[in-house]
Design a protein around this motif. Structure first.
Motif, short mmCIF file in Angstrom:
data_model
loop_
_atom_site.label_atom_id
_atom_site.label_comp_id
_atom_site.label_asym_id
_atom_site.label_seq_id
_atom_site.Cartn_x
_atom_site.Cartn_y
_atom_site.Cartn_z
N GLY A 151 -9.15 99.68 -42.86
CA GLY A 151 -8.16 100.13 -41.89
C GLY A 151 -8.81 100.87 -40.73
O GLY A 151 -9.81 100.41 -40.17
N LEU A 152 -8.25 102.03 -40.44
CA LEU A 152 -8.65 102.80 -39.26
C LEU A 152 -10.17 102.90 -39.08
O LEU A 152 -10.67 102.78 -37.96
N ALA A 153 -10.92 103.11 -40.14
CA ALA A 153 -12.36 103.33 -39.98
C ALA A 153 -13.10 102.04 -39.60
O ALA A 153 -14.09 102.10 -38.88
N TYR A 197 -5.27 101.38 -29.06
CA TYR A 197 -4.72 100.58 -27.96
C TYR A 197 -3.43 99.87 -28.33
O TYR A 197 -2.98 98.99 -27.59
N GLY A 198 -2.87 100.19 -29.49
CA GLY A 198 -1.68 99.45 -29.92
C GLY A 198 -2.00 97.98 -30.14
O GLY A 198 -1.13 97.12 -29.97
N ALA A 199 -3.24 97.69 -30.50
CA ALA A 199 -3.66 96.28 -30.64
C ALA A 199 -2.95 95.64 -31.83
O ALA A 199 -2.69 96.29 -32.84
N VAL A 200 -2.62 94.36 -31.68
CA VAL A 200 -1.94 93.63 -32.76
C VAL A 200 -2.82 92.49 -33.26
O VAL A 200 -3.56 91.89 -32.50
N TYR A 201 -2.71 92.22 -34.52
CA TYR A 201 -3.56 91.21 -35.17
C TYR A 201 -2.71 90.26 -35.98
O TYR A 201 -1.59 90.59 -36.37
N HIS A 244 -6.41 105.03 -45.11
CA HIS A 244 -6.83 106.32 -44.58
C HIS A 244 -5.70 107.33 -44.60
O HIS A 244 -4.53 106.96 -44.66
N CYS A 245 -6.11 108.60 -44.51
CA CYS A 245 -5.11 109.66 -44.66
C CYS A 245 -4.39 109.95 -43.36
O CYS A 245 -4.56 111.02 -42.76
N GLU A 246 -3.70 108.99 -42.87
CA GLU A 246 -2.75 109.12 -41.78
C GLU A 246 -1.98 107.81 -41.76
O GLU A 246 -2.31 106.90 -42.52
N THR A 247 -0.97 107.73 -40.89
CA THR A 247 -0.17 106.50 -40.88
C THR A 247 -0.93 105.43 -40.11
O THR A 247 -0.65 105.19 -38.95
N ASP A 248 -1.93 104.85 -40.74
CA ASP A 248 -2.71 103.83 -40.02
C ASP A 248 -2.16 102.45 -40.31
O ASP A 248 -2.46 101.82 -41.30
#
Ligand code: LLP
Length: 449
Positions: free
Chosen positions: A332-334, A342-346, A368-372
């Motif tokens: 995820g985030l890392a 960037y609000g990127a979408v996949y 990860h410890c946030e809403t990723d």
């Protein structure tokens, strides 16, 4: 969020006997051998993008030089692929410069950028005799000139221009407008002043002008407009410096993150930008400068994908009697900060069930410890289960190069699939690696009671 009924396969991805393959190697085998999360890189896709770009450039009949922007994916093996494909390379830091050298680029194929270059970076670049240093500000001009004087060496330089073009893209990756930290503005005379200063520095050889107006641009009109301004500027300064060797238009061409994304055909993108640089010269009966490009994302973005293992799946109420199903992956985030930044979408596929209809909505979350939210909504087979593999497409640009160790997760490995063979290009970090630069003492100061 859009719903895609047709499964999209990119590059050498294929589905055979209920398995998803990349370059003939199955995702299950890759996950078993190399673990997850895993960066995958399809060499044939990158080569095809380069070939298309080169033939579009050849078709213009003008002199065009093409570099790879190494910040997009600086893995040494990716750089080696670019070297072998005949591209030059651009670097924006001491580390990227070292990467280019380690990959085998000779100095005369390396171009250096940076809006806040350190003295050491400038000195290393001049000592090595790299192809060009792109000067971004007055201090760059002074420092590069001083270094050249002290080493008794001359250096090819370009200046980076802010052409006053605001491209259509995310604010964080827009760089061509007047209100920017990058380069010399044409509109307030700073660019002209820079040219005058350089012409007074005996050891700086003024090779050209450069711009990079932004990234992930789905068509070339912004770059074309900037190129036109640069050509006008080049003609304006001709009495001072003669005909320039190069007008460099930077990078910026986007990729199709989603199946619905439309990208301008490469021939039209290249030909109109090259035309905007060269036509004003041809109209005046003058030989035009060479046109330079330094593409990052376009060459590597679609070649890369990330293979994750799906972990916990849970369904939660979201009001009005509706629910949402979260599938968490082991990354995820890392390993991909782009959705957060960037609000990127996949777009993604269930690599364990590629033959089942992808028609049930899921939200892909990281660990990860946030809403990723890695992907706010994607359609996967309804039977998607913990333990399935998820292939997120188009992660070849700015994922490996922007990865972090947030939550003390080791960075993923990278496997390049070329000619039907997987090659471990970057080893997976270990938990021990995460602590290799740290020191701890028995007492850290005293605590007053
Ligand atoms: N040349 C220069 C001077 C650049 O600054 C860049 C990218 C490029 C070329 C290559 O641009 P590309 O062809 O890849 O668009 N981290 C962001 C992208 C930042 C781009 C920075 N400069 C992202 O993940 O979207």
């Amino acid at each position: 969020m859009q719903y895609f009924t047709e499964m999209r396969l990119l590059g050498s991805q294929s589905v055979e006997k209920r398995r998803l393959l990349i370059g003939g190697v199955s995702c299950d085998e890759l996950a078993d051998r190399f673990g997850t999360p895993l960066y995958l890189f399809d060499a044939s896709d990158a080569r095809e993008k380069i070939e298309r770009f080169v033939s579009a450039a050849d078709a213009t009949g003008e002199a065009v030089s093409i570099a790879f922007a190494s910040k997009a994916n600086g893995a040494l093996s990716v750089l080696k692929l670019m070297l072998d494909a005949g591209l030059d390379v651009d670097v924006a830091s001491e580390g990227e410069l070292e990467g280019a050298v380690r990959a085998g680029f000779p100095p005369e194929r390396i171009q250096m950028h940076g809006s806040n270059k350190s003295d050491a970076e400038i000195e290393t670049a001049v000592r090595m005799g790299i192809k060009t240093i792109v000067l971004d500000n007055v201090r760059d001009i002074q420092k590069t000139s001083e270094v050249c004087e002290s080493l008794g060496r001359s250096q090819n330089v370009m200046i980076r221009l802010a052409p006053g073009i605001h491209p259509e893209t995310h604010e964080a990756i827009s760089t061509g407008q007047d209100d920017t930290k990058f380069g010399f503005n044409i509109s307030d005379g700073a660019a002209r002043d820079a040219v005058e200063r350089i012409s007074r520095c005996g050891l700086l050889h003024f090779a050209g002008i450069h711009m990079h107006i932004g990234s992930q641009l789905m068509e070339g009109s912004g770059i074309e407009a900037g190129a036109h301004r640069m050509a006008q500027f080049a003609i304006e300064i001709r009495p001072m410096v003669g005909t320039l060797e190069e007008i460099n238009c930077g990078g910026g061409l986007g990729i199709r993150y989603l199946p619905s994304d439309a990208l301008e055909p490469i021939q039209s993108f290249v030909s109109r930008i090259v035309g905007a640089c060269t036509k004003p010269f041809r109209d005046l009966g003058m030989p035009p400068p060479r046109v330079g490009f330094e593409m990052g994302r376009y060459f590597v973005g679609e070649a890369g994908s990330t293979l994750y293992r799906i972990g916990r799946i849970k369904t939660v109420p979201i009001g009005n009697g509706k629910t949402r199903t979260y599938a968490s992956v082991d990354g995820g985030l890392a390993d991909n900060p782009r959705p957060q930044l960037y609000g990127a979408v996949y777009y993604a596929l269930n690599a364990s069930r590629p033959d089942e209809p992808h028609d049930a909505p899921f939200r892909i979350a990281g660990r990860h410890c946030e809403t990723d939210r890695l992907i706010p909504e994607v359609h996967l087979p309804a039977a998607t289960r913990e333990g399935d593999l998820l292939l997120v497409q188009c992660t070849g640009a700015y994922n490996f190069s922007m990865a972090s160790n947030y939550n003390r997760y080791p960075r993923p490995a990278m496997v390049i699939v070329a000619d039907g063979e997987p090659f471990l290009a970057v080893e997976r970090e270990t938990v021990a690696d995460l602590f290799s630069h740290e020191r701890i003492r028995s007492t850290i100061g005293t605590i007053r009671q």
